[in-house]
Scaffold this active site. Structure first.
Site, PDB file in Angstrom:
ATOM      1  N   GLU A  45      38.465  46.424  49.384  1.00 35.63           N
ATOM      2  CA  GLU A  45      39.231  46.106  48.173  1.00 35.63           C
ATOM      3  C   GLU A  45      39.963  47.329  47.634  1.00 35.63           C
ATOM      4  O   GLU A  45      41.095  47.225  47.175  1.00 35.63           O
ATOM      5  CB  GLU A  45      38.316  45.522  47.089  1.00 35.63           C
ATOM      6  CG  GLU A  45      37.917  44.082  47.346  1.00 35.63           C
ATOM      7  CD  GLU A  45      39.118  43.141  47.413  1.00 35.63           C
ATOM      8  OE1 GLU A  45      40.137  43.406  46.753  1.00 35.63           O
ATOM      9  OE2 GLU A  45      39.045  42.144  48.132  1.00 35.63           O
ATOM     10  N   TYR A 125      40.174  43.547  38.162  1.00 40.11           N
ATOM     11  CA  TYR A 125      40.406  42.905  39.461  1.00 40.11           C
ATOM     12  C   TYR A 125      39.328  43.301  40.479  1.00 40.11           C
ATOM     13  O   TYR A 125      38.709  42.441  41.109  1.00 40.11           O
ATOM     14  CB  TYR A 125      41.800  43.255  40.022  1.00 40.11           C
ATOM     15  CG  TYR A 125      41.911  42.779  41.452  1.00 40.11           C
ATOM     16  CD1 TYR A 125      42.166  41.436  41.719  1.00 40.11           C
ATOM     17  CD2 TYR A 125      41.673  43.634  42.525  1.00 40.11           C
ATOM     18  CE1 TYR A 125      42.206  40.964  43.032  1.00 40.11           C
ATOM     19  CE2 TYR A 125      41.699  43.177  43.824  1.00 40.11           C
ATOM     20  CZ  TYR A 125      41.972  41.849  44.068  1.00 40.11           C
ATOM     21  OH  TYR A 125      41.988  41.383  45.356  1.00 40.11           O
ATOM     22  N   ASP A 143      45.084  39.890  40.369  1.00 43.26           N
ATOM     23  CA  ASP A 143      45.980  41.024  40.605  1.00 43.26           C
ATOM     24  C   ASP A 143      47.419  40.496  40.595  1.00 43.26           C
ATOM     25  O   ASP A 143      47.665  39.357  40.193  1.00 43.26           O
ATOM     26  CB  ASP A 143      45.635  41.713  41.941  1.00 43.26           C
ATOM     27  CG  ASP A 143      45.887  40.807  43.137  1.00 43.26           C
ATOM     28  OD1 ASP A 143      46.158  39.596  42.937  1.00 43.26           O
ATOM     29  OD2 ASP A 143      45.841  41.298  44.275  1.00 43.26           O
TER      30      ASP A 143
END
Ligand code: SF4
Length: 361
Positions: A45, A125, A143
């Site tokens: 991520e 996020y 996002d």
């Protein structure tokens, strides 16, 4: 004006099921897909912020081979972590990961959204993405991609800052009804492959018959664009000081732009004489600044950087510490072969390329 609160264009259960059916058939086969280890999900991520999945793939594999778990990341010197990150850019991400790993190695990953949000580098996020995929936390990951998809689906026309909380609320029933990790990953894929910024492929979208923006012909205008602030110009001059086949490199303090990275000793100055004065203060030795050797331009998030290299002769050995407000923590003479594993900013790499291809690393 306050934007109207958007609504899902149909029953949440049906909307979630359409999305997940599409995801089951079309999901991208990515190296981190299917991972359940929060560390692996976290690395993916963070790397995927500002960087496309196709670029991330090889970096992700190399990073995990070098730092296979939180403990190995926490124990590694920051300079090694920045070296493994070299080429991905936005080094603040790597510095935050290294800081977060220090706490995670001792306490493990927290399993609540609030605790995840406390970790360095975890915004709403990232906390939602890691929390939903690793621990099943029922939190929508919003996002830029998710904003675009949900805003078009619901027909919300508002700037991103105003749209985000409204769309988080809009998406909440979807992650409450179905697997939150799957819903969030499906939205990531849909935004990257179908509901793209330009020319979305609506015919391939699971929500084509529900999408409000499509029905109203407003796709291109959603999400509403805000005027970008002009970037500040940053004029930096760098020293090419030689000792035999080696050049002098300096490592910045951890904070600020290019924090913790290696570069040619530099200063934000308008002219060569000012560079001489700045280097003398920083390196504790008189310098003669010669001709300009190369110059590169680079656009950073908030700045437009011009980096110019000058030939520089030092009157003696350089040393740090003479200048209380100095920007460097370490100096080293290095040859081309020493640079591969170092954390160098992209601007520095670009400048080394422009100087001489033998300095490519
Ligand atoms: Fe995006 Fe088109 Fe799907 Fe609407 S129908 S969500 S605009 S891809």
């Amino acid at each position: 004006m306050k934007p109207r609160r958007p609504a899902l264009p149909g029953p949440p259960r049906a909307i979630a099921d359409e999305l997940l059916r599409w995801y089951a058939a079309k999901r991208r086969d990515l190296p981190w897909r299917g991972a359940t280890d929060p560390y692996v999900i976290w690395v993916s991520e963070i790397m995927l912020q500002q960087t496309q999945a196709a670029v991330v793939g090889p970096y992700f594999a190399r990073f995990l081979a070098r730092f296979p778990n939180v403990a190995s990341l926490a124990q590694a010197p920051l300079t090694d972590v920045l070296g493994a990150w070299a080429g991905l850019g936005y080094y603040a991400r790597a510095r935050s990961m290294h800081r977060a790993a220090q706490g995670l190695a001792a306490r493990g990953f927290p399993r609540t959204l609030d605790a995840l949000l406390e970790l360095p580098g975890f915004g709403p996020y990232t906390a939602a993405a890691v929390g939903s995929i690793a621990f099943g936390l029922r939190e929508p990951a919003i996002d830029g991609n998710a904003v675009r998809v949900y805003a078009r689906l619901s027909g919300l026309s508002a700037p991103r800052a105003k749209a985000e909380p409204l769309l988080r609320a809009l998406a909440r029933p979807l992650v409450e009804l179905r697997s939150p990790g799957e819903v969030n990953q499906a939205i990531m894929d849909l935004g990257q492959r179908v509901c793209t910024v330009h020319n979305p492929r609506c015919a391939a979208c699971p929500w084509q018959s529900r999408c409000v923006a499509r029905a109203e012909g407003t796709i291109a205008a959603i999400p509403l664009k805000t005027k970008a602030k002009p970037r500040r110009r940053l004029r930096v001059r760098a020293a090419v000081a030689r000792r035999g086949a080696a050049l002098l490199f300096a490592r910045r303090h951890e904070r600020g732009l290019f924090g913790g990275l290696w570069e040619l000793p530099s200063a934000e100055v308008a002219s060569a004489p000012r560079l001489a004065a700045a280097l003398a203060a920083e390196l504790g030795v008189a310098c003669r600044v010669g001709r300009e050797l190369a110059s590169v331009e680079r656009v950073l998030t908030h700045r437009a950087l011009t980096l110019t290299a000058h030939a520089v002769e030092l009157a003696g050995p350089p040393r740090l510490g003479a200048h209380a407000a100095g920007q460097y923590q370490e100096l080293r003479w290095m040859r081309a072969g020493d640079l591969g594993a170092l954390g160098l900013s992209r601007a520095t790499r670009q400048l080394l390329e422009a100087l001489d291809v033998r300095w490519l690393c």
